[in-house]
Design a protein around this motif. Sequence first.
Motif, PDB file in Angstrom:
ATOM      1  N   ASN A 266     -35.176  40.696  63.414  1.00 30.27           N
ATOM      2  CA  ASN A 266     -34.833  38.890  63.371  1.00 30.27           C
ATOM      3  C   ASN A 266     -36.013  38.228  62.871  1.00 30.27           C
ATOM      4  OD1 ASN A 266     -32.563  38.758  65.021  1.00 30.27           O
ATOM      5  ND2 ASN A 266     -33.555  39.390  66.833  1.00 30.27           N
ATOM      6  N   ARG A 267     -37.197  38.935  62.261  1.00 28.96           N
ATOM      7  CA  ARG A 267     -38.207  38.313  61.628  1.00 28.96           C
ATOM      8  C   ARG A 267     -38.215  38.420  60.220  1.00 28.96           C
ATOM      9  NH1 ARG A 267     -43.056  40.538  65.650  1.00 28.96           N
ATOM     10  NH2 ARG A 267     -42.127  40.246  67.806  1.00 28.96           N
ATOM     11  N   GLY A 268     -37.062  39.159  59.725  1.00 29.88           N
ATOM     12  CA  GLY A 268     -37.213  39.145  58.192  1.00 29.88           C
ATOM     13  C   GLY A 268     -37.462  40.476  57.655  1.00 29.88           C
ATOM     14  N   ARG A 279     -43.712  44.730  55.221  1.00 26.16           N
ATOM     15  CA  ARG A 279     -43.743  42.939  55.478  1.00 26.16           C
ATOM     16  C   ARG A 279     -42.566  42.735  55.566  1.00 26.16           C
ATOM     17  NH1 ARG A 279     -45.253  44.755  50.596  1.00 26.16           N
ATOM     18  NH2 ARG A 279     -44.206  43.749  48.983  1.00 26.16           N
ATOM     19  N   PRO A 280     -42.259  41.467  55.911  1.00 27.35           N
ATOM     20  CA  PRO A 280     -40.897  40.711  55.773  1.00 27.35           C
ATOM     21  C   PRO A 280     -40.693  40.675  54.524  1.00 27.35           C
ATOM     22  CG  PRO A 280     -42.355  39.425  57.322  1.00 27.35           C
ATOM     23  CD  PRO A 280     -43.258  40.536  56.624  1.00 27.35           C
ATOM     24  N   ASN A 281     -39.132  41.017  54.299  1.00 30.68           N
ATOM     25  CA  ASN A 281     -38.742  40.860  52.983  1.00 30.68           C
ATOM     26  C   ASN A 281     -38.796  39.660  52.318  1.00 30.68           C
ATOM     27  OD1 ASN A 281     -36.707  40.950  50.763  1.00 30.68           O
ATOM     28  ND2 ASN A 281     -35.801  42.672  51.749  1.00 30.68           N
ATOM     29  N   VAL A 290     -45.672  27.151  56.415  1.00 30.70           N
ATOM     30  CA  VAL A 290     -45.829  28.182  57.106  1.00 30.70           C
ATOM     31  C   VAL A 290     -44.580  29.152  56.583  1.00 30.70           C
ATOM     32  CG1 VAL A 290     -46.019  29.165  59.371  1.00 30.70           C
ATOM     33  CG2 VAL A 290     -46.629  27.019  59.042  1.00 30.70           C
ATOM     34  N   PRO A 291     -45.035  30.517  56.199  1.00 32.77           N
ATOM     35  CA  PRO A 291     -43.928  31.339  55.775  1.00 32.77           C
ATOM     36  C   PRO A 291     -42.867  31.641  57.020  1.00 32.77           C
ATOM     37  CG  PRO A 291     -46.005  32.252  55.366  1.00 32.77           C
ATOM     38  CD  PRO A 291     -46.297  30.978  56.166  1.00 32.77           C
ATOM     39  N   LYS A 292     -41.640  31.664  56.878  1.00 34.79           N
ATOM     40  CA  LYS A 292     -40.827  31.956  57.685  1.00 34.79           C
ATOM     41  C   LYS A 292     -39.714  32.638  57.027  1.00 34.79           C
ATOM     42  CE  LYS A 292     -41.002  27.907  60.611  1.00 34.79           C
ATOM     43  NZ  LYS A 292     -40.368  26.703  61.466  1.00 34.79           N
ATOM     44  N   PHE A 293     -38.841  33.580  57.646  1.00 34.35           N
ATOM     45  CA  PHE A 293     -37.923  34.478  57.286  1.00 34.35           C
ATOM     46  C   PHE A 293     -36.550  34.428  57.866  1.00 34.35           C
ATOM     47  CE2 PHE A 293     -42.252  35.771  55.974  1.00 34.35           C
ATOM     48  CZ  PHE A 293     -41.985  36.073  54.484  1.00 34.35           C
TER      49      PHE A 293
END
Length: 311
Positions: A266-268, A279-281, A290-293
């Motif tokens: 759910n966090r990418g 790491r998130p894709n 702020v980085p969001k995925f």
Amino acid sequence: MSCPFRGRIIYALMEGTHINGVAKAGAKAQIPGQPRRTLPEICYELRTKIEGFLLEDTSDHVLRNVQSQIEVSMGVIEEALRRYGPDHVSLSYNGGKDCLVLLILILACLPTWDTPSASSEPSDAGASSAPCHPQMSPPASEATVPLSAVHSDRPLQSIYIVSPHPFAEVEDFVEQSAREYHLDLRRYALPMRPALEAYLKDRPAVEAIFLGTRRTDPHGELLTHFNPTDAGWPQFMRIHPVIDWHYVEIWAFIRHLQIPFCELYNRGFTSLGGVTDTRPNPALAVGGDVPKFRPAYELRDDDEERLGRDS
């Protein structure tokens, strides 16, 4: 399919907090006050869900593809059970999406596995290619064996090869899902080859291991449904029931059947390794300070699945 437990099966596995309709890994495994479900109950619940899905008349082309993939994969699993029997097979399980789909399909095959005929089949550990496996239609109720034939005291053998730097969320999900699905899980914090050597020493009866490898995984392009291990490796049959599934089909299966999955997705995160190499894709990144995925299941391209992995 006739199921004597249909009236009291809890269809929401690990009922609790939900994100996009699917329970997080930290959700409760069962409703308070309810007895823990037995392995036969779980197997029949999953069988019923999958049979219902196969009977759906859907216009969604991805779901239609998933239905076809299920039929092939369950044919491979049933062939493996006929060849080796449940005492001689195991599952490589690390809590990831692919082996989670495979686990659900294996459990769904157990209610229709006929113990006498399966155990009488000779082992074929030297086979080098996929067996002849029939396209599976939803089985009629008379084709199933009684609930008692799926023994609650015979959990599915499984091996968990731990990353050198595992995510806490992965560790938690593996532990919780292994308990929920009654896995006989052996954990090895070793590189792959010594881990397999140690596992086969601990479980010498194992002749074949189910793997959630897909065609787009490293070294997956030439694999068939059944491949013996290479020279110099511990010897067993590698079984790849989901080898030809696409990324979107894996997620369509999980979400359509509402199977709980590791919350990192759910966090990418789209492919789970360890904290030092995963790491998130970036293909799922959302603009902002702020980085969001976006969640993993919004990715569409197989070739972008491992963009968040360094290995």
